[in-house]
Scaffold this active site. Structure first.
Site, PDB file in Angstrom:
ATOM      1  N   TRP A  65     -18.326 -58.261 -26.464  1.00 38.48           N
ATOM      2  CA  TRP A  65     -17.166 -57.359 -26.463  1.00 38.48           C
ATOM      3  C   TRP A  65     -16.171 -57.704 -27.566  1.00 38.48           C
ATOM      4  CZ3 TRP A  65     -14.841 -53.277 -23.887  1.00 38.48           C
ATOM      5  CH2 TRP A  65     -13.444 -53.179 -23.984  1.00 38.48           C
ATOM      6  N   MET A  66     -15.566 -56.688 -28.169  1.00 37.76           N
ATOM      7  CA  MET A  66     -14.466 -56.853 -29.124  1.00 37.76           C
ATOM      8  C   MET A  66     -13.319 -55.932 -28.743  1.00 37.76           C
ATOM      9  SD  MET A  66     -14.428 -55.188 -32.943  1.00 37.76           S
ATOM     10  CE  MET A  66     -15.034 -56.526 -33.920  1.00 37.76           C
ATOM     11  N   ASP A  68      -8.769 -56.026 -29.998  1.00 33.65           N
ATOM     12  CA  ASP A  68      -7.826 -56.014 -31.132  1.00 33.65           C
ATOM     13  C   ASP A  68      -8.253 -56.823 -32.360  1.00 33.65           C
ATOM     14  OD1 ASP A  68      -6.467 -55.154 -28.863  1.00 33.65           O
ATOM     15  OD2 ASP A  68      -4.912 -56.682 -28.976  1.00 33.65           O
ATOM     16  N   ASP A 185       1.114 -61.371 -28.695  1.00 35.86           N
ATOM     17  CA  ASP A 185       0.697 -60.762 -29.967  1.00 35.86           C
ATOM     18  C   ASP A 185       1.641 -61.112 -31.114  1.00 35.86           C
ATOM     19  OD1 ASP A 185      -1.034 -59.605 -28.124  1.00 35.86           O
ATOM     20  OD2 ASP A 185      -0.049 -57.650 -28.162  1.00 35.86           O
ATOM     21  N   TRP A 323      -8.995 -48.394 -24.514  1.00 40.29           N
ATOM     22  CA  TRP A 323      -9.210 -48.900 -23.156  1.00 40.29           C
ATOM     23  C   TRP A 323      -9.683 -47.777 -22.242  1.00 40.29           C
ATOM     24  CZ3 TRP A 323      -9.593 -53.857 -22.769  1.00 40.29           C
ATOM     25  CH2 TRP A 323      -8.861 -54.690 -23.635  1.00 40.29           C
TER      26      TRP A 323
END
Ligand code: NAG
Ligand code: NAG
Length: 496
Positions: A65-66, A68, A185, A323
């Site tokens: 999975w990837m 951001d 972030d 998402w």
């Protein structure tokens, strides 16, 4: 707890190092055993990947999975991109940082996983070059009892751009007391004598998204400066993935708000990515907005963008997904990709995005240069770049589909409404006004399971995934013949 500590002692060999850097970080290396085991797993797992939707010129996880993009930077002659990565399944899991590098932002090679979670999951962040070191600053997320969690900022350092060492004194920037637990972030940059960082957060009742600014002279001890942006009533409850930079004489606050209600054509994706243009003063640390929030990309699949600057040019890319979408490639052992890298400019109070110049180097054999007649069907292999010139007084309609079915997308320009639209069927339409400021042509990029459309000088850009069987047929349904130039594109990412 004891068990946890003893496992950690085994996996975390105390190899300490100091690199040539103003940042006096004391560094620790995860053991070779842990890292080798992961790389071996990735190499073996690759054999199980079904290639049907694998892209040819977009960065993807080798397996798993990837989400951001992270740590977008230029270091020792190469561009680096990292990404939120869970190698062990094609769904989200404890976050690692995957890693690729490129000499030209187009040809990418895979590098070993850069960050592996320990007590902290390695959430999104950014990178800054300091002397001989490439320094990552990321959110360490620790899940607590119930639904509670702790987000604070961590450092990791490399002196070769491949092997990363975590700072022993992590975290370097903890949640302010009484603040919301959402504090993530970090996007770092250097200006004058200081490093600055913007962090995405929310008010402590978790109703209002905001971006806060800190500075530091050593990346280790941080001073709070200001709130540089806040959502008010209509821009969501959380602002993720902030970025803040000067562009063509203005300052841009770019972020990904969550919780924005759809309004007409706008904000139809689950979450948004967009920007506010304004002015900023490094004496008062106040950002004064001048232009309201605008979306950066109008497609179905664009989120959590990040920028970097090199040689006076600023580049952006985003997660080429969203998402809570089906992500059909999950069944094939992987999920998610990054968009192609775009160069950005600020013109007339908005951001224009265009593919980086080096994308032209991928053009291989010509498919058609000339008239694309009404009703004509043009077939392409996995990849295509198509420049389309039509008379904007008339409709333009292109149907994009597989030779053997699967998804379809109808791309249209209707002069009566002045909008460009991409319709994936079942009312899944994204559309926006387009008034060309210069060029009146389109540049359409197809990769095995994606399309990216750049209109004019990049006033309007759409990024959408499209899962077809046996790519591609492009059919001219316009009531006019179109002038096109079209090529297959060469592969620029590793074949899995
Ligand atoms: C969250 O992490 C910070 C930094 O390690 C720590 O100071 C704080 O006590 C933690 N908070 C909770 C509730 O665990
Ligand atoms: C470029 O096109 C030629 C002719 O179709 C083809 O034989 C070759 O494999 C292509 N090269 C790449 C790198 O895709």
């Amino acid at each position: 707890m004891n068990l946890c500590f003893s496992t950690m002692a085994l996996t975390r060999l105390l190899v300490t190092a100091f690199f040539l850097s103003v940042v006096n970080a004391k560094l620790v290396r995860q053991s070779d055993e842990v890292r080798n085991e992961l790389e071996e797993y990735v190499q073996n797992k690759k054999a199980e990947i079904n290639p049907r939707y694998r892209l040819h010129y977009h960065v993807m996880p080798p397996v798993g999975w990837m989400n951001d993009p992270n740590g977008f930077s230029f270091y020792k002659g190469e561009y680096h991109i990292f990404y939120q990565y869970y190698p062990y399944d094609s769904i989200w899991g404890p976050m690692h940082w995957g890693h690729s590098s490129s000499p030209d932002l187009v040809n990418w090679k895979e590098l070993p996983t850069a960050l592996i979670p320990e007590e902290e999951m390695c959430f999104s962040g950014s990178a800054v070059v300091d002397g001989e070191s490439l320094i990552l600053i990321y959110t360490g997320r620790i899940n607590l009892e119930g639904d509670n969690y702790n987000e604070s900022q961590y450092l990791a350092v490399s002196d070769d751009g491949i092997n990363f060492y975590k700072h022993v004194g992590n975290p370097v920037l903890a949640l302010p007391s009484g603040g919301s637990p959402d504090f993530r972030d970090p996007k770092v940059w250097k200006h004058g004598d200081y490093y600055y960082v913007v962090i995405g957060t929310t008010t402590n009742n978790q109703q209002t998204g905001r971006v806060v600014l800190y500075r530091s002279s050593d990346l280790i001890s941080w001073e709070y400066l200001s709130v540089i942006g806040e959502s008010g009533d209509d821009l969501g409850y959380m602002w993720e993935c902030p970025d803040f930079f000067e562009l063509d004489g203005k300052f841009v606050l770019l972020m990904s708000p969550q919780g924005v209600e759809p309004q007409g054509d706008r904000y139809k994706n689950l979450y948004q990515t967009g920007y506010i243009i304004g002015s900023f003063d490094y004496e008062t640390f106040q950002f004064v907005p001048e232009v309201d929030f605008q979306e950066l990309d109008y497609g179905h699949d664009f989120y959590a963008s990040q920028t970097m600057e090199h040689d006076g040019k600023r580049y952006v890319l985003g997660w080429f997904s969203m998402w809570e979408q089906p992500h059909p490639e999950k069944d094939d052992g992987w999920s998610g990709a990054l968009t192609m890298v775009r160069e950005i400019k600020l013109v007339d109070n908005r951001i224009l995005m265009s593919p980086v110049e080096a994308m032209k180097q991928l053009r291989n054999d010509t498919v058609l240069i000339g008239d694309f007649n009404e009703g004509q069907v043009l077939s392409f292999d996995n990849t295509a770049e198509i420049i389309v010139e039509g008379d904007l007084e008339y409709k333009i309609e292109l149907l994009i589909e597989g030779r053997n079915g699967g998804d379809q997308a109808l791309i249209t320009w209707d002069p009566a409404v002045g909008k460009v639209a991409i319709d994936r069927g079942s009312d899944d339409v994204r559309q926006v006004e387009w008034s060309p400021i210069g060029s009146k042509s389109w540049r359409l990029f197809l990769d095995t399971s994606s399309l990216e459309l750049f209109c004019g000088e990049g006033e309007v850009v759409f990024s959408s995934r499209l899962y077809v069987e046996d790519p591609w047929n492009v059919i001219n349904l316009s009531p006019q013949s179109l002038k096109i130039e079209s090529w297959h594109l060469k592969r620029s990412v590793p074949e899995s």
